[in-house]
Design an enzyme around this catalytic site. Structure first.
Site, PDB file in Angstrom:
ATOM      1  N   GLU A 154      54.447  46.717 -62.980  1.00  0.00           N
ATOM      2  CA  GLU A 154      55.482  47.504 -63.491  1.00  0.00           C
ATOM      3  C   GLU A 154      55.892  48.301 -62.415  1.00  0.00           C
ATOM      4  O   GLU A 154      55.257  49.165 -61.608  1.00  0.00           O
ATOM      5  CB  GLU A 154      54.958  48.543 -64.661  1.00  0.00           C
ATOM      6  CG  GLU A 154      56.333  49.452 -65.097  1.00  0.00           C
ATOM      7  CD  GLU A 154      56.322  49.407 -66.541  1.00  0.00           C
ATOM      8  OE1 GLU A 154      55.523  48.887 -67.472  1.00  0.00           O
ATOM      9  OE2 GLU A 154      56.873  50.640 -66.892  1.00  0.00           O
ATOM     10  N   ARG A 155      57.429  48.384 -62.124  1.00  0.00           N
ATOM     11  CA  ARG A 155      58.008  48.745 -60.878  1.00  0.00           C
ATOM     12  C   ARG A 155      57.155  48.434 -59.491  1.00  0.00           C
ATOM     13  O   ARG A 155      57.041  49.468 -58.756  1.00  0.00           O
ATOM     14  CB  ARG A 155      57.891  50.595 -61.102  1.00  0.00           C
ATOM     15  CG  ARG A 155      58.412  51.055 -62.520  1.00  0.00           C
ATOM     16  CD  ARG A 155      59.662  50.484 -62.543  1.00  0.00           C
ATOM     17  NE  ARG A 155      60.303  50.851 -64.002  1.00  0.00           N
ATOM     18  CZ  ARG A 155      61.431  50.599 -64.567  1.00  0.00           C
ATOM     19  NH1 ARG A 155      62.156  49.781 -63.710  1.00  0.00           N
ATOM     20  NH2 ARG A 155      61.893  50.990 -65.614  1.00  0.00           N
ATOM     21  N   ASN A 197      51.023  51.884 -69.531  1.00  0.00           N
ATOM     22  CA  ASN A 197      51.444  51.270 -70.621  1.00  0.00           C
ATOM     23  C   ASN A 197      50.431  50.316 -71.077  1.00  0.00           C
ATOM     24  O   ASN A 197      50.618  49.149 -70.165  1.00  0.00           O
ATOM     25  CB  ASN A 197      52.920  50.924 -70.525  1.00  0.00           C
ATOM     26  CG  ASN A 197      53.919  51.845 -70.037  1.00  0.00           C
ATOM     27  OD1 ASN A 197      53.928  52.835 -70.946  1.00  0.00           O
ATOM     28  ND2 ASN A 197      54.813  51.480 -68.956  1.00  0.00           N
ATOM     29  N   LYS A 277      48.657  57.648 -71.490  1.00  0.00           N
ATOM     30  CA  LYS A 277      49.941  58.011 -71.783  1.00  0.00           C
ATOM     31  C   LYS A 277      50.264  58.025 -73.302  1.00  0.00           C
ATOM     32  O   LYS A 277      50.025  56.801 -73.825  1.00  0.00           O
ATOM     33  CB  LYS A 277      50.867  56.867 -71.078  1.00  0.00           C
ATOM     34  CG  LYS A 277      52.323  56.963 -71.445  1.00  0.00           C
ATOM     35  CD  LYS A 277      52.996  55.752 -70.588  1.00  0.00           C
ATOM     36  CE  LYS A 277      54.561  55.893 -70.728  1.00  0.00           C
ATOM     37  NZ  LYS A 277      55.220  55.040 -70.082  1.00  0.00           N
ATOM     38  N   GLU A 281      57.858  57.284 -74.382  1.00  0.00           N
ATOM     39  CA  GLU A 281      58.454  56.341 -74.091  1.00  0.00           C
ATOM     40  C   GLU A 281      57.814  55.095 -75.147  1.00  0.00           C
ATOM     41  O   GLU A 281      57.610  54.034 -74.575  1.00  0.00           O
ATOM     42  CB  GLU A 281      58.298  55.638 -72.559  1.00  0.00           C
ATOM     43  CG  GLU A 281      58.953  56.628 -71.944  1.00  0.00           C
ATOM     44  CD  GLU A 281      59.272  56.177 -70.488  1.00  0.00           C
ATOM     45  OE1 GLU A 281      58.319  55.682 -69.759  1.00  0.00           O
ATOM     46  OE2 GLU A 281      60.248  56.727 -69.870  1.00  0.00           O
ATOM     47  N   ARG A 314      48.360  62.299 -69.406  1.00  0.00           N
ATOM     48  CA  ARG A 314      49.895  62.477 -68.920  1.00  0.00           C
ATOM     49  C   ARG A 314      50.780  63.343 -69.580  1.00  0.00           C
ATOM     50  O   ARG A 314      50.714  63.181 -70.691  1.00  0.00           O
ATOM     51  CB  ARG A 314      50.442  60.999 -68.625  1.00  0.00           C
ATOM     52  CG  ARG A 314      49.585  60.393 -67.431  1.00  0.00           C
ATOM     53  CD  ARG A 314      50.209  58.914 -67.352  1.00  0.00           C
ATOM     54  NE  ARG A 314      51.372  58.882 -66.432  1.00  0.00           N
ATOM     55  CZ  ARG A 314      52.568  58.194 -66.489  1.00  0.00           C
ATOM     56  NH1 ARG A 314      52.704  57.735 -67.861  1.00  0.00           N
ATOM     57  NH2 ARG A 314      53.192  58.273 -65.769  1.00  0.00           N
ATOM     58  N   ASP A 360      61.941  62.379 -63.682  1.00  0.00           N
ATOM     59  CA  ASP A 360      61.164  61.170 -63.592  1.00  0.00           C
ATOM     60  C   ASP A 360      61.115  60.649 -62.066  1.00  0.00           C
ATOM     61  O   ASP A 360      62.060  59.798 -61.844  1.00  0.00           O
ATOM     62  CB  ASP A 360      61.563  60.070 -64.683  1.00  0.00           C
ATOM     63  CG  ASP A 360      60.637  58.900 -64.637  1.00  0.00           C
ATOM     64  OD1 ASP A 360      59.619  58.890 -63.908  1.00  0.00           O
ATOM     65  OD2 ASP A 360      61.185  57.911 -65.077  1.00  0.00           O
ATOM     66  N   GLU A 388      60.318  53.348 -56.949  1.00  0.00           N
ATOM     67  CA  GLU A 388      61.411  52.888 -58.227  1.00  0.00           C
ATOM     68  C   GLU A 388      62.621  53.350 -58.099  1.00  0.00           C
ATOM     69  O   GLU A 388      63.450  52.637 -58.273  1.00  0.00           O
ATOM     70  CB  GLU A 388      60.699  53.670 -59.472  1.00  0.00           C
ATOM     71  CG  GLU A 388      61.529  53.341 -60.630  1.00  0.00           C
ATOM     72  CD  GLU A 388      60.845  53.766 -62.082  1.00  0.00           C
ATOM     73  OE1 GLU A 388      59.853  54.299 -62.001  1.00  0.00           O
ATOM     74  OE2 GLU A 388      61.400  53.704 -63.185  1.00  0.00           O
ATOM     75  N   TRP A 522      68.221  58.048 -73.266  1.00  0.00           N
ATOM     76  CA  TRP A 522      67.168  58.719 -72.300  1.00  0.00           C
ATOM     77  C   TRP A 522      67.306  60.290 -71.667  1.00  0.00           C
ATOM     78  O   TRP A 522      66.381  60.705 -71.070  1.00  0.00           O
ATOM     79  CB  TRP A 522      67.168  58.002 -71.049  1.00  0.00           C
ATOM     80  CG  TRP A 522      66.743  56.405 -71.439  1.00  0.00           C
ATOM     81  CD1 TRP A 522      67.661  55.288 -71.616  1.00  0.00           C
ATOM     82  CD2 TRP A 522      65.572  55.808 -71.741  1.00  0.00           C
ATOM     83  NE1 TRP A 522      67.088  54.286 -71.884  1.00  0.00           N
ATOM     84  CE2 TRP A 522      65.756  54.637 -71.832  1.00  0.00           C
ATOM     85  CE3 TRP A 522      64.301  56.399 -71.726  1.00  0.00           C
ATOM     86  CZ2 TRP A 522      64.681  53.824 -72.251  1.00  0.00           C
ATOM     87  CZ3 TRP A 522      63.113  55.399 -72.052  1.00  0.00           C
ATOM     88  CH2 TRP A 522      63.382  54.190 -72.362  1.00  0.00           C
TER      89      TRP A 522
HETATM   90  C1  GCU Z   1      59.324  55.681 -65.629  1.00  0.00           C
HETATM   91  C2  GCU Z   1      59.292  54.166 -65.560  1.00  0.00           C
HETATM   92  C3  GCU Z   1      58.530  53.539 -66.525  1.00  0.00           C
HETATM   93  C4  GCU Z   1      57.063  54.139 -66.547  1.00  0.00           C
HETATM   94  C5  GCU Z   1      57.003  55.654 -67.044  1.00  0.00           C
HETATM   95  C6  GCU Z   1      55.663  56.359 -66.863  1.00  0.00           C
HETATM   96  O1  GCU Z   1      59.987  56.095 -67.016  1.00  0.00           O
HETATM   97  O2  GCU Z   1      60.623  53.851 -65.377  1.00  0.00           O
HETATM   98  O3  GCU Z   1      58.324  52.158 -66.046  1.00  0.00           O
HETATM   99  O4  GCU Z   1      56.366  53.322 -67.574  1.00  0.00           O
HETATM  100  O5  GCU Z   1      57.977  56.092 -65.830  1.00  0.00           O
HETATM  101  O6  GCU Z   1      55.494  57.011 -66.056  1.00  0.00           O
HETATM  102  O7  GCU Z   1      55.038  56.331 -67.830  1.00  0.00           O
END
Ligand code: GCU
Length: 658
Positions: A154-155, A197, A277, A281, A314, A360, A388, A522
């Site tokens: 991710e990223r 995630n 986390k 999100e 977090r 962010d 990112e 968002w």
């Molecule tokens: C940002 C990012 C996500 C990531 C999130 C996080 O929003 O775009 O990809 O999961 O940060 O820090 O948990």
């Protein structure tokens, strides 16, 4: 010539500034000390092309000068450095009578000492009678991977995962050792391998499906004094066939996590702990059960406590289902609102991990007001090395430039560098041969380690150091260093103006899309109309989350730092800025300048062709060419957008498309 894979640990015969003794006497035989001795020998081989002989108590030939490696407390000639103090994970280095003394406060300190000695040697700084002592400013120096079990990241912008592939733990152990070496050489002492995630099979990383292999990875990192964290999913107990709930106060849930911890610690007894986390999100969390984040974190903390584990919790908790019509809601306030009221309610093995800014990882954000506000809770800062929002490792963006500002931010009581004793960062590495996609993005990984070890270092010193270690001590390195230092201001100029944030392409986060997030859920809006732009954060109350001293500065557009002006204020386009020009004209100016600066970096790079390894030259060149296209797109879309809104052209008559 640069071998990209070796990063800042290049094999290069240097002009020696001291005589290297033929032998190295190693006191102690722990795993880390043994590794430190190996690193010394390999490092000397790499820089001086000689191989010192390792001596121990049994084999010592005492009369000749030597390099002495050991713990400070074990060194026979301790008196030699009694004037040098070192704390946990710290060290002393001293050159006296052709002897080299490299001594750690503890095993990890010795390993760091060896790496520092080698880099000082490579930079020509080690001379007769040289002495130094260092202690890391932060005790937690963490790397977070956002790697998924299918091998994607991710990223991630530097190839696939170093650890996972096709839902399996798959790695090249030599490569992981090389990675651990790179990280240890910049002082990293903790790492998490899987994405925060935690989805699908990643939830099984804390089960016997994966633990044996995870333990093997942990063993490689352990030799380099790096301990593993595992990211866990708060809702794991609720998975099919397990329990009906993940409520942190439910007795079965508590038991489930305790049993889970007992299994995990059987395989990895020195596991640093779990990262979570939650309620963020779309991830589950205590809010679903009407519990607080303290309930959630403390429940997990008690599960890992018997093993000395810690929970990193977090604070990236905000409502991602916001209605853009609602002007009262302000996402920037979320972390403070969610966590400040819980200050003091967390167990002592819970550590809150707070993103550096209230949004962010934007190019420019103020430091989160939660720093300085939490008085009774352990907390660390989260940074992002992976680019990112800062150019995807296509665009050059030297991040220590901004981190230096963060370190110097005064929360009202203390500066971040004096207040914060731990940092975590989302890393920029992957399977690409050069680890970071853009070879010059290695400087960001290096810079992260260095600045959190010693936050008094400035971005310039770090750039010089990285360039000298990577390219040698020569004019080319100097020139690359000056390119690095230009890159952040350039990136900042051609992207969102004056701290406005989130004008990026939604989802992807590369390239401009000025209203891309304007009508989304968002919570990151700029609300530009024909007269004005920005959010008035006096009105939303965000400014008042800061200590008075800072609130006074941020609340007044005349006092507010200009690079954050539109983060805090809603202003008319004819607002007069410090240079006497309007806000609009400043937007035009910075966007023209940003593009021109990229062009200049590209030209500077081209002039270095004959001094660089061709593959490195070409790969960086192609990235600069793509960056130029990106900067052009940003410049023109931003300028056109504001021209169309206002009907006012550039006072200098430059081309703005209508
Ligand atoms: C940002 C990012 C996500 C990531 C999130 C996080 O929003 O775009 O990809 O999961 O940060 O820090 O948990």
């Amino acid at each position: 010539m640069l071998k990209e894979y070796d990063c800042w640990l290049q094999k290069r015969k240097i002009g020696l500034t001291i005589k290297i003794p033929d032998a190295v006497y190693v006191q102690g035989d722990s795993e880390i000390i043994t590794q430190a001795a190996k690193e010394y020998v390999n490092g000397i081989q790499r820089l001086a092309n000689v191989t010192p002989k390792i001596e121990t108590k049994k084999t010592a030939n005492s009369s000749l000068p030597k390099a002495w490696l050991g713990l400070i407390s074990d060194m026979e000639k301790q008196a030699l450095f009694s004037n040098l103090a070192a704390g946990a994970e710290g060290f002393v280095i001293k050159i006296a009578d052709n002897n080299i003394y490299i001594a750690g406060k503890d095993d990890a300190g010795l390993l760091y000492a060896v790496f520092r000695f080698l880099s000082l040697l490579a930079c020509g700084k080690i001379k007769d009678n040289f002495e130094i002592s260092e202690t890391p400013a932060s005790s937690l120096r963490i790397i977070n991977h956002w790697d998924n079990l299918d091998g994607t990241i991710e990223r991630g912008y530097a190839g696939n995962s170093l650890f996972f592939k096709n839902e399996k733990i798959v790695y090249d152990s030599q490569r992981i050792e090389d990675y651990a070496r790179l990280l240890a050489s910049i002082g990293i002492n903790r790492i998490s391998l899987n994405n925060v995630n935690v989805r699908n099979r990643a939830k099984l990383l804390i089960t016997e499906v994966y633990l044996e292999q995870l333990a093997e990875l942990a063993a490689i990192f352990r030799r380099f004094a790096i301990r593993l964290f595992i990211s866990v999913n708060f809702a794991s107990p609720r998975d099919p066939g397990v329990l009906k709930t993940a409520d942190p106060l439910d007795a079965d849930v508590i038991k489930w996590w305790k049993e889970c911890a007992s299994v995990v610690y059987k395989y990895i007894p020195d596991l640093a702990g779990f990262i979570v986390k939650a309620d963020s999100e779309g991830e589950s969390g205590p809010f679903q059960y009407d519990r607080t984040h303290a309930h959630g974190a403390n429940m997990l903390a008690s599960a890992v406590k018997p093993y000395g584990g810690e929970i990193i919790w977090r604070c990236f908790v905000y409502n991602c289902q916001q209605d853009w019509r609602d002007k009262k809601a302000d996402r920037a306030k979320a972390a403070y609102e969610n966590f400040k009221p819980l200050d003091g309610k967390f167990d002592d093995n819970v550590i809150l991990q707070i993103k550096f800014g209230p949004y962010d990882f934007q190019v420019r954000e103020p430091v989160s007001p939660l720093f300085g506000a939490l008085k009774k809770t352990r907390h660390i800062m989260e940074l992002q090395i992976t680019q990112e929002y800062t150019g995807h490792q296509i665009d050059l963006c030297y991040l220590p430039f901004m981190w230096e500002d963060i370190m110097n931010f005064d929360t009202g009581e203390k500066s971040i560098k004096d207040l914060i004793k731990g940092f975590a960062a989302v890393v920029n590495t992957g399977l690409d041969n050069n680890w970071t996609g853009h070879t010059l993005a290695q400087a960001n990984l290096y810079g992260y380690g260095r600045i959190i070890w010693n936050p008094s270092l400035d971005a310039k010193e770090i750039a010089h150091e990285w360039c000298a270690l990577s390219f040698g001590q020569n004019e080319t390195a100097e020139k690359i260093s000056s390119i690095l230092l230009k890159s952040y201001p350039a990136y900042e100029k051609y992207t969102s103006p004056f701290g406005i944030c989130f004008m990026v392409t939604p989802g992807l986060h590369y390239g401009p899309n000025i209203e891309g997030y304007e009508y989304s859920r968002w919570g990151t809006y700029h609300r530009a109309n024909v007269k004005e732009i920005g959010i008035d954060r006096n009105e939303t109350g965000f400014v008042n989350q800061y200590a008075k001293k800072n609130a006074d500065i941020f609340s007044d557009p005349k006092k507010c730092p200009q690079n954050l002006l539109l983060f805090f204020h809603r202003l008319p386009y004819d607002f007069i800025m410090k240079n006497g020009e309007t806000l609009l004209q400043n937007i035009y100016d910075t966007h023209f300048e940003g593009y021109d600066e990229v062009l200049e970096m590209l030209e500077q790079w081209k002039r270095l062709k004959k001094n660089l390894d061709n593959a490195v030259y070409e790969s960086v060149l192609s990235r600069f060419e793509r960056q130029l296209l990106n900067a052009r797109e940003w410049r023109d879309q931003i300028n056109t957008y504001f021209f169309r809104k206002t009907g006012i052209g550039d006072s200098k008559g430059r081309l703005i498309y209508d």
